[in-house]
Scaffold this active site. Structure first.
Site, mmCIF file in Angstrom:
data_model
loop_
_atom_site.group_PDB
_atom_site.id
_atom_site.type_symbol
_atom_site.label_atom_id
_atom_site.label_comp_id
_atom_site.label_asym_id
_atom_site.label_seq_id
_atom_site.Cartn_x
_atom_site.Cartn_y
_atom_site.Cartn_z
ATOM 1 N N GLY A 1 0.825 -1.213 0.000
ATOM 2 C CA GLY A 1 0.000 0.000 0.000
ATOM 3 C C GLY A 1 0.856 1.257 0.000
ATOM 4 N N GLY B 1 1.676 2.762 -2.665
ATOM 5 C CA GLY B 1 1.348 3.556 -3.852
ATOM 6 C C GLY B 1 2.194 3.189 -5.053
ATOM 7 N N SER B 2 2.354 1.884 -5.291
ATOM 8 C CA SER B 2 3.237 1.453 -6.385
ATOM 9 C C SER B 2 2.724 1.912 -7.755
ATOM 10 C CB SER B 2 3.426 -0.070 -6.363
ATOM 11 O OG SER B 2 2.187 -0.711 -6.398
ATOM 12 N N SER B 3 1.411 1.927 -7.950
ATOM 13 C CA SER B 3 0.875 2.333 -9.263
ATOM 14 C C SER B 3 1.203 3.798 -9.542
ATOM 15 C CB SER B 3 -0.639 2.147 -9.311
ATOM 16 O OG SER B 3 -0.971 0.844 -8.965
ATOM 17 N N ALA C 1 3.617 5.532 -8.132
ATOM 18 C CA ALA C 1 5.070 5.719 -8.232
ATOM 19 C C ALA C 1 5.579 5.290 -9.605
ATOM 20 C CB ALA C 1 5.781 4.941 -7.125
ATOM 21 N N ASP D 1 -0.999 10.265 -3.420
ATOM 22 C CA ASP D 1 0.167 9.381 -3.581
ATOM 23 C C ASP D 1 1.018 9.814 -4.781
ATOM 24 O OD1 ASP D 1 -2.041 8.636 -5.077
ATOM 25 O OD2 ASP D 1 -2.040 6.546 -4.418
#
Ligand code: MEV
Length: 330
Positions: A108, A110-112, A114, A155
């Site tokens: 969680g 915020g990989s998308s 980032a 994010d």
């Protein structure tokens, strides 16, 4: 053209989750675990992704088809970003993008957002498009909405600007809080939160009556006090405000038994305060501690994880906060 590699940090929400979706302020910090995107212009008119860490490690299609047809979820943010980038800058043609990550997409962090920010940063450099951070945010935010339909963009702001931000959506206010590092401990429950369904449930309850609005008003007021407390490095007060924010999130019913157990463990080990970070329902909790208590709090959380059968994938995650935003590598 030589390949360009860019990176962007993950994030942790410090204050104001959920309320931020409705225009209330929030405070977010970037963490020093990053996602990298290397973009290379190629002669073939293809859009290719090499992402060894996701379900679809290699993917390629004609540049003309970018953004059309069925798009696998694991490459959707990259492909939709490239569609939007090409609509703005038609000189962008064949491209190959290779990604790698320093953190699990399950945390969680915020990989998308980032990975979207890192790709945008690399494209900006590769094609010398001179986008400002605000323009990069707008492009990436539209991409996130293309894919997810909802989201405050906090994010993305952390991924692009970095540091610790006082944020009002959609980057209407992005204020850097000029501090040193925050004394945070992070506990991962081992359970992936379903952000979209939690956000949608809160939305339904908000439309149903005044209770949610009342909670959000209190969250908004608390964020203002938290901003002052963070700037004053008054970590005891920051901790107390986290505990109050958590109580409001519990009233919203977005916490979970596992988050509650880790928050209680942090408190029992001497943290100033603790709360969930993000949508709730799983993912991570955060605690603010005195530096001398940090190890005790980490041990307390680790021990709570180890005795719970439901938290087998749980762990204490060691991160530094206030990390640099999207940057070119090398
Ligand atoms: C999720 O990480 C945080 C929420 O506030 C949603 C958002 O801001 O997009 C629940």
């Amino acid at each position: 053209m030589t390949p360009i590699e860019a990176s962007a940090p993950g994030k942790l929400m410090l204050f104001g989750e959920h309320a931020v979706v409705y225009g209330y302020p929030s405070i977010v910090t970037a963490v020093d675990q990053r996602i990298y995107a290397k973009a290379e212009s190629v002669a073939a008119k293809t859009f290719s992704v090499i992402a060894p860490e996701v379900e679809m490690p290699e993917y390629s299609k004609s540049v003309e088809d970018v953004g059309n047809g069925q798009i696998p979820r694991s490459v959707e943010f990259l492909e939709r970003l490239y569609a939007r980038f090409r609509a703005k800058y038609p000189q962008a043609q064949g491209i190959s993008v290779t990604t790698r990550s320093e953190f699990s997409s399950k945390f969680g962090f915020g990989s998308s957002s980032a990975v979207t920010a890192a790709f945008a940063k690399a494209l900006n450099e590769l094609y010398s498009t001179n986008m400002t951070e605000q323009e990069m945010f707008d492009l990436c935010y539209k991409t996130v909405l293309d894919v997810q339909g909802v989201g405050s963009g906090f994010d993305l702001a952390a991924a692009i600007w970095g540091g610790t931000l006082y944020y009002v959506k959609p980057a209407k206010v992005v204020e850097q809080l000029r501090i040193d590092e925050l004394p945070l401990v992070v506990g991962y429950t081992g359970i992936k939160a379903d952000t979209a369904s939690i956000v949608n449930r809160v939305k339904a309850e908000k439309e149903h009556g005044p209770v949610v609005d009342g909670i959000f008003d209190q969250v908004g007021a608390l964020v203002e006090i938290a901003k002052t407390a963070i700037l004053a490095a008054d970590w005891r007060l920051v901790g107390e405000l986290m505990t109050q924010n958590q109580a409001l999130l519990e009233e919203l019913r977005v916490s979970s038994p596992e988050l509650d157990i880790l928050i209680d463990a942090a408190d029992a080990a001497g943290a100033y305060g603790a709360k969930l970070s993000g949508a709730g329902g799983g993912d991570c909790m955060i605690a603010v501690t005195d530096v001398h208590k940090k190890e005790d709090v980490e041990r307390g959380i680790a021990s709570a994880i180890s005795i719970q059968g439901t938290m087998k994938a749980g762990q204490v995650i060691h991160v530094h906060t206030h990390a640099q935003g999207a940057r070119i590598e090398g």
